[in-house]
Write a protein that holds these residues in place. Structure first.
Motif, PDB file in Angstrom:
ATOM      1  N   ALA A 204       0.674  -1.244   0.101  1.00  0.00           N
ATOM      2  CA  ALA A 204      -0.057   0.108   0.089  1.00  0.00           C
ATOM      3  C   ALA A 204       0.751   1.262  -0.090  1.00  0.00           C
ATOM      4  O   ALA A 204       1.963   1.150   0.355  1.00  0.00           O
ATOM      5  CB  ALA A 204      -0.902  -0.013   1.193  1.00  0.00           C
ATOM      6  N   VAL A 205       0.080   2.441  -0.171  1.00  0.00           N
ATOM      7  CA  VAL A 205       0.571   3.871  -0.012  1.00  0.00           C
ATOM      8  C   VAL A 205      -0.066   4.577   0.815  1.00  0.00           C
ATOM      9  O   VAL A 205      -1.225   4.160   0.995  1.00  0.00           O
ATOM     10  CB  VAL A 205       0.820   4.440  -1.319  1.00  0.00           C
ATOM     11  CG1 VAL A 205       1.751   3.860  -2.625  1.00  0.00           C
ATOM     12  CG2 VAL A 205      -0.622   4.508  -2.246  1.00  0.00           C
ATOM     13  N   ASP A 206       0.420   5.492   1.382  1.00  0.00           N
ATOM     14  CA  ASP A 206      -0.272   6.355   2.203  1.00  0.00           C
ATOM     15  C   ASP A 206      -1.199   7.502   1.600  1.00  0.00           C
ATOM     16  O   ASP A 206      -1.120   7.418   0.267  1.00  0.00           O
ATOM     17  CB  ASP A 206       0.634   6.982   3.241  1.00  0.00           C
ATOM     18  CG  ASP A 206       1.717   7.969   2.806  1.00  0.00           C
ATOM     19  OD1 ASP A 206       1.540   8.263   1.644  1.00  0.00           O
ATOM     20  OD2 ASP A 206       2.651   8.199   3.527  1.00  0.00           O
ATOM     21  N   ALA A 207      -1.880   8.418   2.173  1.00  0.00           N
ATOM     22  CA  ALA A 207      -2.627   9.444   1.451  1.00  0.00           C
ATOM     23  C   ALA A 207      -1.599  10.413   0.715  1.00  0.00           C
ATOM     24  O   ALA A 207      -2.407  11.173  -0.089  1.00  0.00           O
ATOM     25  CB  ALA A 207      -3.351  10.297   2.574  1.00  0.00           C
ATOM     26  N   GLU A 208      -0.582  10.407   0.787  1.00  0.00           N
ATOM     27  CA  GLU A 208       0.465  11.211   0.148  1.00  0.00           C
ATOM     28  C   GLU A 208       1.360  10.480  -1.215  1.00  0.00           C
ATOM     29  O   GLU A 208       1.854  10.820  -1.881  1.00  0.00           O
ATOM     30  CB  GLU A 208       1.705  11.683   0.821  1.00  0.00           C
ATOM     31  CG  GLU A 208       1.175  12.497   2.039  1.00  0.00           C
ATOM     32  CD  GLU A 208       0.340  13.870   1.789  1.00  0.00           C
ATOM     33  OE1 GLU A 208       0.554  14.426   0.658  1.00  0.00           O
ATOM     34  OE2 GLU A 208      -0.798  14.043   2.303  1.00  0.00           O
ATOM     35  N   GLY A 209       0.658   9.203  -1.071  1.00  0.00           N
ATOM     36  CA  GLY A 209       0.880   8.497  -2.228  1.00  0.00           C
ATOM     37  C   GLY A 209       2.640   7.671  -2.136  1.00  0.00           C
ATOM     38  O   GLY A 209       3.042   7.147  -2.885  1.00  0.00           O
ATOM     39  N   SER A 210       2.985   7.842  -0.614  1.00  0.00           N
ATOM     40  CA  SER A 210       4.091   7.166  -0.357  1.00  0.00           C
ATOM     41  C   SER A 210       4.043   5.762   0.245  1.00  0.00           C
ATOM     42  O   SER A 210       3.164   5.565   0.934  1.00  0.00           O
ATOM     43  CB  SER A 210       4.932   8.179   0.727  1.00  0.00           C
ATOM     44  OG  SER A 210       5.460   9.206   0.248  1.00  0.00           O
ATOM     45  N   PRO A 211       4.951   5.033  -0.233  1.00  0.00           N
ATOM     46  CA  PRO A 211       4.877   3.326   0.217  1.00  0.00           C
ATOM     47  C   PRO A 211       4.819   3.675   1.923  1.00  0.00           C
ATOM     48  O   PRO A 211       5.399   4.266   2.632  1.00  0.00           O
ATOM     49  CB  PRO A 211       6.166   2.927   0.010  1.00  0.00           C
ATOM     50  CG  PRO A 211       6.746   3.561  -1.375  1.00  0.00           C
ATOM     51  CD  PRO A 211       6.209   5.035  -1.030  1.00  0.00           C
TER      52      PRO A 211
END
Length: 333
Positions: A204-211
């Motif tokens: 998954a990624v977080d809300a900022e698009g980072s792993p």
């Protein structure tokens, strides 16, 4: 006091059915939800079993599921069963149409169930497995609200868009495959987030698009398609079958399954094939081939689930006490 409660299948279904009734489901819808939830636990798939039922109970209370909805069933062609769930559960529409689907598959060699305007269906393999129990080969696909991103996109564009496949073997056994287009089912990540647990890298990624390896951050962000473009392509195929053909909401347009008072309006596509139309030896040939693969160290999915269901039917289930108490409390206040 024991941390688990030992229940027969019937007792567990009765607890789940009672909770659904108290939350506003009809007798038919409550029974369909209870059977599907307990069936998942019986085969060892607890993430979408009784523990997952609270998602449906909350949706019933808050209006995302119309518990009194009566599915509209049409048969526009002899081998096509088209269902409008009318904002109800996915399970009731399938229950009411399954006999027609099986009869059509046996008459024409192949038949399709296509449903729109339903809540998400939980264990997709449940629907394929029921057709394999009838001696049919089955392929199922479903979509839901967007939860998964793909290479090139900056936001979630698909649900986890799973595929399920089942093929009967002699003696009630079967090959059964049920897998998402993401590395894991969203229900497992949601469950891990509730426990404050970590998840593996690459899920998954977080809300900022980072792993991220935080399940809580993953729930705020998005899952990732497995295998890069290949997983994304499978998700798109599922989307076309489950939403395009059925007339359901595309994942981009589907309301949340956990907030608000609108149904996600998702789709379920199930194809049933009569193997005897191609000759009488299918299940025996498959059994022989599955044995050859197993002898070479290949895991043939589904066979352990059949054994688990049989054991659960004979010996019952051990369910966490806190979970039983939680389900029994729904709708009592």
């Amino acid at each position: 006091m024991s941390e688990t409660v030992h229940l027969s299948i019937d007792e567990c279904e009765a607890i789940c059915r009672g909770a659904a009734l108290r939350c506003g489901a009809s007798e038919e819808a409550a029974g369909a939800l209870a059977r599907a939830s307990v069936a998942a636990d019986a085969e060892g798939n607890a993430a979408v079993g009784v523990a997952h039922l609270s998602l449906y109970l909350d949706a019933l209370r808050e209006g995302r599921i119309d518990g009194k909805a009566v599915p509209e069933i049409r048969q526009p062609l002899p081998a096509i069963v088209h269902v409008d769930a009318r904002s109800g559960t996915a399970h009731l529409g399938f229950d009411l149409a399954s006999a027609t689907l099986v009869e059509a598959a046996r008459s024409f060699g192949i038949a399709v169930f296509a449903q729109k305007n339903a809540f998400t269906c939980g264990s997709l393999g449940y629907f394929a497995q029921r057709l394999a129990d009838e001696g049919l080969v089955a392929l199922a696909a479903t979509n839901g609200p967007r939860l998964m991103t793909v290479t090139g996109a900056k936001e979630a564009v698909y649900c986890t868009n799973p595929l399920a496949f089942a093929a009967p073997l002699p003696g009630g056994d079967m090959v059964l495959i049920d897998q998402a287009s993401s590395p894991t089912a969203y229900a497992k990540v949601r469950r891990a987030a509730g426990r404050g647990e970590e998840i593996p890298e690459g899920w998954a990624v977080d809300a900022e698009g980072s792993p991220t390896t935080s399940a809580a951050e993953a729930v705020k962000g998005a899952l990732i398609a497995f295998g890069g473009a290949r997983g994304a392509n499978i998700a798109l195929m599922v989307e076309i079958l489950a939403a395009g053909l059925t007339g359901a909401n595309w994942s981009l347009d589907a309301p949340s399954i956990s907030e608000g008072d609108r149904s996600p309006g998702t789709g379920l596509f199930v194809m049933a094939i009569e193997p005897s139309a191609f000759g009488p030896e299918f299940s025996e040939r498959l059994k022989t081939h599955a044995g050859r693969l197993a002898n070479k160290g290949v895991h043939v999915p589904g066979r352990t689930k059949v054994a688990a269901r049989l054991k659960a039917r004979q010996e019952g289930l051990s369910v966490p006490r806190h979970l039983v108490e939680k389900i029994e409390a729904y709708g009592r206040s």
